[in-house]
Design a protein around this motif. Structure first.
Motif, PDB file in Angstrom:
ATOM      1  N   PHE A  82      67.220  36.411  12.343  1.00 41.66           N
ATOM      2  CA  PHE A  82      66.732  35.366  11.452  1.00 41.66           C
ATOM      3  C   PHE A  82      65.456  35.849  10.769  1.00 41.66           C
ATOM      4  CE2 PHE A  82      69.248  33.393  14.704  1.00 41.66           C
ATOM      5  CZ  PHE A  82      69.951  32.400  14.051  1.00 41.66           C
ATOM      6  N   VAL A  83      65.413  35.722   9.436  1.00 39.19           N
ATOM      7  CA  VAL A  83      64.276  36.228   8.665  1.00 39.19           C
ATOM      8  C   VAL A  83      63.778  35.149   7.714  1.00 39.19           C
ATOM      9  CG1 VAL A  83      63.433  38.102   7.212  1.00 39.19           C
ATOM     10  CG2 VAL A  83      65.375  38.504   8.729  1.00 39.19           C
ATOM     11  N   MET A  84      62.455  34.985   7.680  1.00 43.27           N
ATOM     12  CA  MET A  84      61.813  33.955   6.840  1.00 43.27           C
ATOM     13  C   MET A  84      61.189  34.573   5.587  1.00 43.27           C
ATOM     14  SD  MET A  84      59.933  31.995   9.985  1.00 43.27           S
ATOM     15  CE  MET A  84      59.685  33.518  10.894  1.00 43.27           C
ATOM     16  N   PHE A  85      61.248  33.806   4.500  1.00 46.53           N
ATOM     17  CA  PHE A  85      60.652  34.205   3.225  1.00 46.53           C
ATOM     18  C   PHE A  85      59.967  32.982   2.622  1.00 46.53           C
ATOM     19  CE2 PHE A  85      64.411  36.694   4.043  1.00 46.53           C
ATOM     20  CZ  PHE A  85      63.997  37.996   3.821  1.00 46.53           C
ATOM     21  N   ASP A  86      58.797  33.158   2.031  1.00 47.09           N
ATOM     22  CA  ASP A  86      58.064  32.011   1.479  1.00 47.09           C
ATOM     23  C   ASP A  86      57.233  32.446   0.278  1.00 47.09           C
ATOM     24  OD1 ASP A  86      56.374  29.695   1.112  1.00 47.09           O
ATOM     25  OD2 ASP A  86      56.746  29.189   3.207  1.00 47.09           O
ATOM     26  N   ASP A  87      57.301  31.650  -0.798  1.00 46.51           N
ATOM     27  CA  ASP A  87      56.506  31.918  -2.003  1.00 46.51           C
ATOM     28  C   ASP A  87      55.301  30.999  -2.133  1.00 46.51           C
ATOM     29  OD1 ASP A  87      57.732  34.114  -3.005  1.00 46.51           O
ATOM     30  OD2 ASP A  87      58.866  33.079  -4.550  1.00 46.51           O
ATOM     31  N   SER A  88      55.125  30.089  -1.188  1.00 46.19           N
ATOM     32  CA  SER A  88      53.959  29.203  -1.172  1.00 46.19           C
ATOM     33  C   SER A  88      53.798  28.391  -2.452  1.00 46.19           C
ATOM     34  CB  SER A  88      52.692  30.024  -0.901  1.00 46.19           C
ATOM     35  OG  SER A  88      51.616  29.174  -0.624  1.00 46.19           O
ATOM     36  N   PHE A  94      54.445  29.207  -5.581  1.00 47.33           N
ATOM     37  CA  PHE A  94      54.237  29.906  -6.848  1.00 47.33           C
ATOM     38  C   PHE A  94      55.512  29.851  -7.670  1.00 47.33           C
ATOM     39  CE2 PHE A  94      51.234  32.250  -3.997  1.00 47.33           C
ATOM     40  CZ  PHE A  94      50.080  31.733  -4.563  1.00 47.33           C
ATOM     41  N   ILE A  95      55.394  29.564  -8.944  1.00 49.31           N
ATOM     42  CA  ILE A  95      56.548  29.448  -9.832  1.00 49.31           C
ATOM     43  C   ILE A  95      57.031  30.839 -10.240  1.00 49.31           C
ATOM     44  CG2 ILE A  95      57.355  28.531 -12.058  1.00 49.31           C
ATOM     45  CD1 ILE A  95      56.781  26.439  -9.874  1.00 49.31           C
ATOM     46  N   GLY A  96      58.338  30.973 -10.367  1.00 46.73           N
ATOM     47  CA  GLY A  96      58.919  32.257 -10.742  1.00 46.73           C
ATOM     48  C   GLY A  96      59.173  33.095  -9.510  1.00 46.73           C
ATOM     49  N   GLU A  97      59.524  34.347  -9.730  1.00 42.03           N
ATOM     50  CA  GLU A  97      59.864  35.225  -8.624  1.00 42.03           C
ATOM     51  C   GLU A  97      58.601  35.780  -7.987  1.00 42.03           C
ATOM     52  OE1 GLU A  97      63.563  37.676  -8.659  1.00 42.03           O
ATOM     53  OE2 GLU A  97      62.075  39.289  -8.726  1.00 42.03           O
ATOM     54  N   GLY A  98      58.285  35.294  -6.813  1.00 41.52           N
ATOM     55  CA  GLY A  98      57.108  35.740  -6.079  1.00 41.52           C
ATOM     56  C   GLY A  98      57.466  36.781  -5.043  1.00 41.52           C
ATOM     57  N   ALA A  99      56.495  37.121  -4.214  1.00 35.57           N
ATOM     58  CA  ALA A  99      56.680  38.156  -3.193  1.00 35.57           C
ATOM     59  C   ALA A  99      57.798  37.805  -2.216  1.00 35.57           C
ATOM     60  CB  ALA A  99      55.369  38.374  -2.445  1.00 35.57           C
ATOM     61  N   GLY A 100      57.885  36.526  -1.836  1.00 42.13           N
ATOM     62  CA  GLY A 100      58.936  36.115  -0.909  1.00 42.13           C
ATOM     63  C   GLY A 100      60.318  36.319  -1.476  1.00 42.13           C
ATOM     64  N   PRO A 111      51.947  32.582   1.537  1.00 43.87           N
ATOM     65  CA  PRO A 111      53.230  33.220   1.192  1.00 43.87           C
ATOM     66  C   PRO A 111      53.571  34.411   2.091  1.00 43.87           C
ATOM     67  CG  PRO A 111      51.533  34.047  -0.268  1.00 43.87           C
ATOM     68  CD  PRO A 111      50.866  33.018   0.627  1.00 43.87           C
ATOM     69  N   SER A 112      54.805  34.905   1.900  1.00 43.69           N
ATOM     70  CA  SER A 112      55.259  36.089   2.619  1.00 43.69           C
ATOM     71  C   SER A 112      54.404  37.290   2.236  1.00 43.69           C
ATOM     72  CB  SER A 112      56.721  36.402   2.262  1.00 43.69           C
ATOM     73  OG  SER A 112      57.566  35.378   2.695  1.00 43.69           O
ATOM     74  N   VAL A 113      54.143  38.130   3.217  1.00 42.73           N
ATOM     75  CA  VAL A 113      53.342  39.324   2.939  1.00 42.73           C
ATOM     76  C   VAL A 113      54.107  40.623   3.174  1.00 42.73           C
ATOM     77  CG1 VAL A 113      51.112  38.222   3.292  1.00 42.73           C
ATOM     78  CG2 VAL A 113      52.282  39.243   5.230  1.00 42.73           C
ATOM     79  N   LEU A 114      55.139  40.589   4.010  1.00 43.18           N
ATOM     80  CA  LEU A 114      55.897  41.813   4.273  1.00 43.18           C
ATOM     81  C   LEU A 114      56.841  42.119   3.114  1.00 43.18           C
ATOM     82  CD1 LEU A 114      57.013  41.477   8.009  1.00 43.18           C
ATOM     83  CD2 LEU A 114      55.193  42.918   7.084  1.00 43.18           C
ATOM     84  N   PRO A 115      56.832  43.358   2.632  1.00 40.38           N
ATOM     85  CA  PRO A 115      57.779  43.735   1.569  1.00 40.38           C
ATOM     86  C   PRO A 115      59.181  43.950   2.145  1.00 40.38           C
ATOM     87  CG  PRO A 115      56.407  45.601   2.166  1.00 40.38           C
ATOM     88  CD  PRO A 115      55.900  44.430   2.960  1.00 40.38           C
ATOM     89  N   GLY A 116      60.180  43.909   1.283  1.00 39.81           N
ATOM     90  CA  GLY A 116      61.570  44.055   1.692  1.00 39.81           C
ATOM     91  C   GLY A 116      61.869  45.272   2.548  1.00 39.81           C
ATOM     92  N   PRO A 117      61.414  46.490   2.161  1.00 39.16           N
ATOM     93  CA  PRO A 117      61.722  47.670   2.988  1.00 39.16           C
ATOM     94  C   PRO A 117      61.183  47.555   4.419  1.00 39.16           C
ATOM     95  CG  PRO A 117      60.997  48.343   0.801  1.00 39.16           C
ATOM     96  CD  PRO A 117      60.778  46.864   0.886  1.00 39.16           C
ATOM     97  N   MET A 164      74.173  16.388  -7.242  1.00 39.77           N
ATOM     98  CA  MET A 164      75.120  16.982  -6.304  1.00 39.77           C
ATOM     99  C   MET A 164      75.013  18.498  -6.352  1.00 39.77           C
ATOM    100  SD  MET A 164      78.599  14.810  -6.562  1.00 39.77           S
ATOM    101  CE  MET A 164      79.169  14.922  -4.898  1.00 39.77           C
ATOM    102  N   GLY A 165      75.032  19.107  -5.172  1.00 35.64           N
ATOM    103  CA  GLY A 165      75.108  20.554  -5.082  1.00 35.64           C
ATOM    104  C   GLY A 165      73.915  21.313  -5.620  1.00 35.64           C
ATOM    105  N   ARG A 166      72.768  20.664  -5.674  1.00 39.74           N
ATOM    106  CA  ARG A 166      71.578  21.313  -6.234  1.00 39.74           C
ATOM    107  C   ARG A 166      70.338  20.738  -5.570  1.00 39.74           C
ATOM    108  NH1 ARG A 166      69.778  21.733 -12.542  1.00 39.74           N
ATOM    109  NH2 ARG A 166      67.639  21.134 -12.174  1.00 39.74           N
ATOM    110  N   MET A 167      69.343  21.603  -5.309  1.00 41.49           N
ATOM    111  CA  MET A 167      68.095  21.115  -4.735  1.00 41.49           C
ATOM    112  C   MET A 167      66.905  21.949  -5.197  1.00 41.49           C
ATOM    113  SD  MET A 167      68.261  22.183  -0.755  1.00 41.49           S
ATOM    114  CE  MET A 167      66.588  22.694  -0.483  1.00 41.49           C
ATOM    115  N   ASN A 168      65.725  21.367  -5.048  1.00 40.69           N
ATOM    116  CA  ASN A 168      64.482  22.009  -5.446  1.00 40.69           C
ATOM    117  C   ASN A 168      63.807  22.637  -4.235  1.00 40.69           C
ATOM    118  OD1 ASN A 168      64.274  21.074  -8.290  1.00 40.69           O
ATOM    119  ND2 ASN A 168      64.308  19.076  -7.293  1.00 40.69           N
ATOM    120  N   GLY A 169      63.167  23.775  -4.473  1.00 39.45           N
ATOM    121  CA  GLY A 169      62.422  24.453  -3.421  1.00 39.45           C
ATOM    122  C   GLY A 169      61.501  25.481  -4.036  1.00 39.45           C
ATOM    123  N   ASP A 170      60.628  26.071  -3.228  1.00 39.83           N
ATOM    124  CA  ASP A 170      59.693  27.018  -3.822  1.00 39.83           C
ATOM    125  C   ASP A 170      60.047  28.487  -3.584  1.00 39.83           C
ATOM    126  OD1 ASP A 170      58.788  27.618  -1.276  1.00 39.83           O
ATOM    127  OD2 ASP A 170      56.946  26.470  -1.443  1.00 39.83           O
TER     128      ASP A 170
END
Length: 191
Positions: free
Chosen positions: A61-67, A69-75, A40-46, A133-139
Motif C-alpha cells: 500500500f502506497v500513499m500520495f498527497d498533493d496537499s 495544490f492545483i494541477g500536477e504536484g509532486a504526489g 504533501p508527498s516528498v518521496l519521488p517515484g523512483p 455520478m461516477g465522479r468526485m473531487n480530490g486534491d
C-alpha cells in the motif's frame, strides 16, 4: 525478471491515512510504505519503487498527497511514475475526496459513503454522496483518468469521516475499498 509487485495506490498521505492504511495492510498480510506518507508527498517515484521492491509481502500500500495544490504536484508525479512502472502491478486506486473544488476531479468506478454503503455517486470528504455520478473531487486525483488500472474506488477523507473510518475501529471504510479492489482485480490476499 522478477515477479511484478501487487500494489494499491491511495491518494492521501496525512497521519490519519497512514494509520488507517497500516491497519488494513496488517489485516491482509501486506505492507504499507509508511515513509510514503506526507502532506504533501516528498518521496519521488523512483525512490518509492525501490521501497516497494524491498517490501516483504504483497499487497503493498502506497500513499500520495498533493496537499491541495492545483494541477500536477509532486504526489501525482510520483503516483504516475509508480503506476506506469514495469515492475508494478496496480490492483486499484483508492481516490480520497477533499474539499478542493477548482479543477481536480476524477472518474471513479464506485464510491463508498460514510456508512459503508456503495454508491454510484461521488462522495465528499465527509463520505456524503454528492450529485454527480461516477465522479468526485480530490486534491491528488488529477491524473487518475490517464492510468490503466482495474478499479478506482472513491471514499471520503481516509481514517476520518466523523471517526467512522478511524484506525482504532479497523478503518472499516478503507477496508471495504480494499476488498472491492481485490475483488475487481482478482487478487486474493491472505488474511
Amino acid at each position: 525478471m522478477s515477479e511484478r509487485r501487487k500494489v494499491v495506490l491511495i491518494t492521501d498521505g496525512d497521519e490519519y491515512a497512514k494509520r488507517a492504511i497500516e491497519r488494513v495492510a496488517i489485516d491482509y498480510g501486506g505492507r504499507c510504505i509508511s515513509s510514503s506518507k506526507g502532506n504533501p508527498s516528498v518521496l519521488p517515484g523512483p525512490e518509492i519503487v525501490k521501497l516497494i521492491k524491498k517490501a516483504k509481502n504483497d499487497p503493498v500500500f502506497v500513499m500520495f498527497d498533493d496537499s491541495g495544490f492545483i494541477g500536477e504536484g509532486a504526489g501525482e508525479m510520483a503516483l504516475k511514475y509508480v503506476a506506469n512502472h514495469s515492475d508494478i502491478d496496480v490492483l486499484g486506486i483508492i481516490a480520497v475526496a477533499s474539499k478542493t473544488r477548482q479543477a481536480e476531479w476524477t472518474r471513479v468506478d464506485v464510491c463508498i459513503d460514510k456508512f459503508g454503503e456503495l454508491t454510484p455517486f461521488g462522495v465528499d470528504k465527509f463520505g456524503v454522496p454528492e450529485l454527480e455520478m461516477g465522479r468526485m473531487n480530490g486534491d491528488t486525483v488529477y491524473c487518475l483518468d490517464e492510468l490503466d488500472v482495474p478499479v478506482i474506488v472513491g471514499i471520503g477523507d481516509i481514517g476520518k469521516m466523523a471517526k467512522r473510518d478511524d484506525s482504532s475501529q479497523g478503518a472499516p471504510i478503507t477496508k471495504k475499498a480494499v476488498e472491492i479492489i481485490f475483488e475487481r482485480s482478482g487478487y486474493h490476499a491472505r488474511r
